[in-house]
Design an enzyme around this catalytic site. Structure first.
Site, PDB file in Angstrom:
ATOM      1  N   ASP A 180     -15.368  64.658  68.543  1.00 48.49           N
ATOM      2  CA  ASP A 180     -16.641  64.918  67.858  1.00 48.49           C
ATOM      3  C   ASP A 180     -17.293  66.209  68.344  1.00 48.49           C
ATOM      4  O   ASP A 180     -18.024  66.862  67.603  1.00 48.49           O
ATOM      5  CB  ASP A 180     -17.596  63.749  68.077  1.00 48.49           C
ATOM      6  CG  ASP A 180     -17.084  62.457  67.437  1.00 48.49           C
ATOM      7  OD1 ASP A 180     -16.225  62.550  66.539  1.00 48.49           O
ATOM      8  OD2 ASP A 180     -17.538  61.374  67.836  1.00 48.49           O
ATOM      9  N   GLY A 181     -17.032  66.579  69.597  1.00 49.39           N
ATOM     10  CA  GLY A 181     -17.629  67.792  70.145  1.00 49.39           C
ATOM     11  C   GLY A 181     -17.214  69.051  69.415  1.00 49.39           C
ATOM     12  O   GLY A 181     -17.986  70.019  69.357  1.00 49.39           O
ATOM     13  N   ASN A 276     -26.727  66.591  65.931  1.00 49.71           N
ATOM     14  CA  ASN A 276     -26.896  65.239  66.484  1.00 49.71           C
ATOM     15  C   ASN A 276     -28.329  64.955  66.899  1.00 49.71           C
ATOM     16  O   ASN A 276     -29.012  64.165  66.275  1.00 49.71           O
ATOM     17  CB  ASN A 276     -25.957  65.030  67.665  1.00 49.71           C
ATOM     18  CG  ASN A 276     -24.715  64.246  67.294  1.00 49.71           C
ATOM     19  OD1 ASN A 276     -24.527  63.865  66.140  1.00 49.71           O
ATOM     20  ND2 ASN A 276     -23.853  63.999  68.260  1.00 49.71           N
ATOM     21  N   ASP A 306     -38.211  58.159  80.799  1.00 50.30           N
ATOM     22  CA  ASP A 306     -37.195  59.148  81.150  1.00 50.30           C
ATOM     23  C   ASP A 306     -37.104  60.271  80.124  1.00 50.30           C
ATOM     24  O   ASP A 306     -36.527  61.321  80.404  1.00 50.30           O
ATOM     25  CB  ASP A 306     -35.820  58.478  81.279  1.00 50.30           C
ATOM     26  CG  ASP A 306     -35.660  57.752  82.612  1.00 50.30           C
ATOM     27  OD1 ASP A 306     -36.552  57.887  83.456  1.00 50.30           O
ATOM     28  OD2 ASP A 306     -34.642  57.060  82.796  1.00 50.30           O
TER      29      ASP A 306
END
Length: 436
Positions: A180-181, A276, A306
């Site tokens: 996917d990268g 994304n 966070d």
């Protein structure tokens, strides 16, 4: 009802004739339909390019996506479309002219992809007579550069360097080899119109890569011939404003340049196209992140935890789903807001319309700075006075489907995420039913 909220609007040309409205970005450029001219605005591919002012689209459905992809590809017009909203399964790719060039993106530092890469480049150049573009660092790999049998193919390839060379008007379609990268990387190379992307599953997860490399020759041939199914993956247009403070300088009696501690403020803006998600987190600090979240100029909440994830529907199955968000089909026009470990039991992920504009800033009473990344890259610090503006881009990524957008998505949910997998309940026999 038009998705861009501009249904029926026309701009009048100089000669009095009506020019069809294309999208907010084109600002009245020619409509990029099959057989018509492309949008007249010049494209830029580098994230550090000067800021372009876009006309704000007030529709909650977001901007109408551009339907031309690169120099020669466009969406096949569906005469049966109702109210300008196409059935996702009917989205088809076609070519204004036969494609002549292709960008091949290979996952770096993966020796298992060397042979598929060489075979594909040989097929594209010698059999299909296409111009192949490859990143320069890929061809500098000793395993590729030192292959004498592949040397003739290397000489025919065109190379480029990320953030230095603009290939946005040179590439007709893209082929990704990896996970996917590689698709995320392909998206980052094109800051405006993106050519069609064909992604082969040669990585680990492969949620966005539906094609199997075993039959690559017939599959690539089918794409070149046109009329393939595509899914338009919306992207986020992100603008980061940096509040840069420089100390004032003065010259003393001896002619020496001195600083007096005072500072002058200036703002620098950088644009990104994100497929994304945008992630704002607390970075290396042990304190909670404390950021304000605005929607269309109104403060809606302060995120204490966070961090926070702002994602597209495509990104809903990435970091967002790990943080507890719902999974949304890529054809749904929406933006997701997902807190990361919020220090509140009632802070749940929410989905907002694609047309809104979000802004994230550090709260005044924040104890520390925050950090932001875009699709896991370009990580940078967010200080007091900085702001991050996010909205839906009108330049989607046209991802070529193996079958169609609906079946491919559910296939990925089942194969990659094992969605709703459990041991089936045993069937009751007639005797057991009588006991109840």
């Amino acid at each position: 009802m038009d998705r861009g909220g501009r249904g029926g609007e026309e701009l009048v040309g100089v000669g009095g004739g009506a020019v069809p409205y294309c999208c907010a970005t084109c600002d009245g450029g020619k409509v990029p339909n099959h057989g018509l001219s492309l949008c007249t605005r010049k494209t830029r591919s580098l994230s550090t390019s000067s800021a372009i002012e876009y006309r704000r689209n007030q529709s909650l459905h977001g901007p109408s996506p551009v339907t031309t992809f690169g120099p020669k590809a466009c969406m096949l017009q569906n005469p049966h479309a109702v109210m300008h909203i196409q059935d996702p399964a009917s989205q088809r790719l076609t070519w204004n002219k036969p494609p002549k060039s292709v960008l091949v993106i290979k996952k770096i530092r993966d020796s298992s992809l060397l042979q598929p890469f060489k075979s594909l480049c040989t097929f594209l150049t010698e059999v299909k007579n296409l111009i192949v573009y490859v990143e320069k660092t890929v061809l500098e790999d000793p395993a590729i550069a030192g292959d004498e049998n592949f040397g003739t193919i290397i000489k025919t390839c065109c190379t480029f360097r990320e953030d230095l060379d603009d290939i946005s008007n040179l590439v007709d379609f893209i082929i990704c080899l990896g996970g996917d990268g590689t698709l995320l990387y392909a998206s980052s190379l094109f800051q405006e119109s993106v050519p069609p992307v064909m992604a082969f599953h040669l990585g680990s997860l492969g949620f966005l890569t539906p094609f199997n490399f075993d039959t690559y020759q017939s599959q690539v041939t089918q794409i070149i011939e046109g009329n393939a199914a595509i899914i338009l993956r919306s992207r986020l247009r992100v603008r980061v404003h940096k509040d840069i403070k420089e100390k004032k300088a003065r010259v003393d009696e001896k002619g020496l340049i001195m600083t007096n501690g005072d500072s002058e403020g200036s703002r620098k803006a950088v644009n990104y196209q994100v497929l994304n998600e945008v992630v704002v987190d607390r970075g290396p600090s042990s304190y909670l992140s404390n950021v304000d979240l605005f929607l269309d100029g109104h403060l809606i909440t302060t995120v204490q935890g966070d961090g926070v994830i702002v994602s597209t529907p495509t990104g809903s199955t990435a970091y967002a789903v790990a943080a507890g968000a719902s999974m949304i089909h890529p054809n749904v026009p929406a933006i997701m807001i997902t807190p990361i470990c919020p220090h509140s039991l009632s802070f749940r992920p929410i989905v907002v319309p694609a047309g809104v504009e979000l802004k994230i800033m550090l709260s005044r009473d924040a104890r520390n700075t925050a950090w932001v990344s875009f699709d896991g890259r370009k990580r940078q610090e967010v200080c007091h006075g900085d702001s991050i503006t996010i909205t839906t881009s009108c330049y989607p990524v046209p991802s070529i489907c193996f079958r169609d957008p609906v079946n491919d998505w559910f296939e990925s949910l089942a194969q990659c995420l094992h969605w709703n997998v459990r041991k089936k309940q045993n069937y009751l026999s007639s005797e057991e039913e009588e006991e109840f």
